[in-house]
Write an enzyme that holds these catalytic residues in place. Structure first.
Site, PDB file in Angstrom:
ATOM      1  N   GLY A  24     -41.045  51.170 144.887  1.00 45.82           N
ATOM      2  CA  GLY A  24     -42.238  50.351 144.691  1.00 45.82           C
ATOM      3  C   GLY A  24     -41.877  49.077 143.948  1.00 45.82           C
ATOM      4  N   CYS A  45     -35.220  51.371 140.795  1.00 48.11           N
ATOM      5  CA  CYS A  45     -34.551  50.152 141.274  1.00 48.11           C
ATOM      6  C   CYS A  45     -34.012  49.339 140.102  1.00 48.11           C
ATOM      7  CB  CYS A  45     -35.518  49.311 142.118  1.00 48.11           C
ATOM      8  SG  CYS A  45     -35.870  50.073 143.721  1.00 48.11           S
ATOM      9  N   GLN A  52     -42.698  48.011 141.132  1.00 49.70           N
ATOM     10  CA  GLN A  52     -42.383  48.237 139.715  1.00 49.70           C
ATOM     11  C   GLN A  52     -41.471  49.462 139.553  1.00 49.70           C
ATOM     12  OE1 GLN A  52     -42.748  46.701 136.867  1.00 49.70           O
ATOM     13  NE2 GLN A  52     -43.710  44.939 137.823  1.00 49.70           N
ATOM     14  N   SER A  53     -40.616  49.699 140.528  1.00 50.81           N
ATOM     15  CA  SER A  53     -39.748  50.877 140.501  1.00 50.81           C
ATOM     16  C   SER A  53     -38.805  50.901 139.287  1.00 50.81           C
ATOM     17  CB  SER A  53     -38.916  50.897 141.788  1.00 50.81           C
ATOM     18  OG  SER A  53     -37.867  51.836 141.676  1.00 50.81           O
ATOM     19  N   ASN A  54     -38.892  51.974 138.521  1.00 49.07           N
ATOM     20  CA  ASN A  54     -37.955  52.172 137.409  1.00 49.07           C
ATOM     21  C   ASN A  54     -36.563  52.479 137.946  1.00 49.07           C
ATOM     22  OD1 ASN A  54     -39.958  52.086 135.217  1.00 49.07           O
ATOM     23  ND2 ASN A  54     -40.747  53.953 136.179  1.00 49.07           N
TER      24      ASN A  54
END
Ligand SMILES: *Cc1c(COP(=O)(O)O)cnc(C)c1O
Length: 329
Positions: free
Chosen positions: A72, A78, A74-76
């Site tokens: 997403g 990534c 706001q992917s943690n």
């Protein structure tokens, strides 16, 4: 003794286990403890780094020099991948579900700061063809002479799951040190790798507590299937063939609320109250929903026979910032 795959060290481990004194007292139920996996690091904070330690070791063993992953906006996961890539002098390409016009905040801002290359795709593309899109990027990079390694969403696959196999070993050691036994371990579930790793270790190490996931998207059946699949993949690495049925995968459904990364006012006021009560910040996407769910279930009496519960704080603090205007402070 089961020998699990090798890892590369990035996380600050072991993470502390602390008792939530005031919350436990207020609810008058089981003692609630929290494992601070939000403190595995700064750039790499949260649960994803435990999984990446194994995935990235595999990438290095294969001689790879680019990490490609997806998530997403706001992917943690990534963001942690981008950090690890930069630490190793590798390139990172992030395939993010969202719009290139989105304000640079939270994890997205950190991704940029860390030098990740970002490709935005639509929710439809993400749902139907993220794997294919990552393969295409891999193909293009190979033509340029790179050796890319694809990490699936959340590093939730057979190799990534060992991050939480390791964490379960850590918990068992800490129980002995503390003289406490946890009847239940509760955590947020978003792609299933964390739950899968904990469950695999709990079965192979004959741990007597039970693992309970609270899903923050999709539904219980979806995650029983996903976690089952990851378990099978992980077992191949260690040459173990345990029979774990889908009925043994406990998912407490009912706390997705408005959907993935969407918050309800009661969840945000819970995150606010929890921060004031315990001095610990949860995130709106995962741990806020899961801790909210745990508290609701304790109030309903679902954990009546438990003495001690361990909640895993899987991180996500950067995800608070893009939602700051939704809090009533
Ligand atoms: C990804 C994530 C989770 C969920 O972990 P999975 O292994 O994907 O199920 C929970 N909390 C935070 C903060 C996360 O970033």
């Amino acid at each position: 003794m089961i020998k699990i795959p090798e890892k590369i060290i990035f996380a600050n481990l072991p993470t502390r286990i602390e008792k939530l004194e005031r919350l436990s007292q207020k609810l008058g139920g089981p003692n609630i403890y929290i494992k601070r996996d939000d403190q595995t690091g700064t750039e790499v904070s949260g649960n994803k780094i435990r999984k990446l330690e194994f995935s990235v070791k595999e990438a290095l063993n294969q001689g790879c020099d680019v990490l490609i992953t997806c998530g997403g906006i706001q992917s943690n996961h990534c963001r942690a991948t981008a950090a690890v890539a930069s630490r190793l002098g590798m390139k990172s390409v992030l395939v993010l579900r969202g719009d290139s016009e989105t304000e640079l905040d939270g994890n997205l801002f950190i991704d940029k700061l860390l030098g990740a290359e970002i490709q935005f795709i639509t929710p439809e593309q993400y749902k139907n063809s993220k794997a294919q899109i990552m393969e295409e990027i891999k193909g293009k990079l190979e033509k340029q002479g790179f050796k890319p390694y694809i990490i699936p969403e959340g590093a939730s696959n057979g190799i990534g799951g060992f991050g939480y196999y390791n964490a379960m070993e850590e918990i068992i050691f800490q129980e002995k040190e503390m003289g406490v036994h946890f009847d239940k371990i509760v955590l947020a579930v978003g792609s299933g790798g964390t739950h899968s790793g904990l469950l695999l270790a709990s079965k192979t190490l004959e741990y007597t507590g039970e693992i309970y996931g609270i899903n923050v998207c999709d539904d219980a059946q979806h995650f029983k299937n996903e976690i089952y699949k990851i378990l099978q993949e992980s077992m191949k690495y260690i040459d173990v063939n345990l029979h774990i049925s889908k009925d043994e995968i406990h998912i407490m459904d009912g706390y997705v609320g408005r959907g993935y990364a969407l918050s309800r006012p009661e969840e945000l006021s819970f995150v606010h109250d929890f921060a004031k009560l315990e001095g610990i910040i949860l995130d709106p996407v995962y741990t806020g929903k899961a801790m909210y769910g745990l508290v609701e279930e304790i109030k309903k009496g679902s954990f009546e026979n438990c003495e001690n519960i361990l909640f895993i704080h899987t991180g996500g603090a950067f995800g608070l910032f893009p939602q700051k205007h939704l809090f009533k402070l």
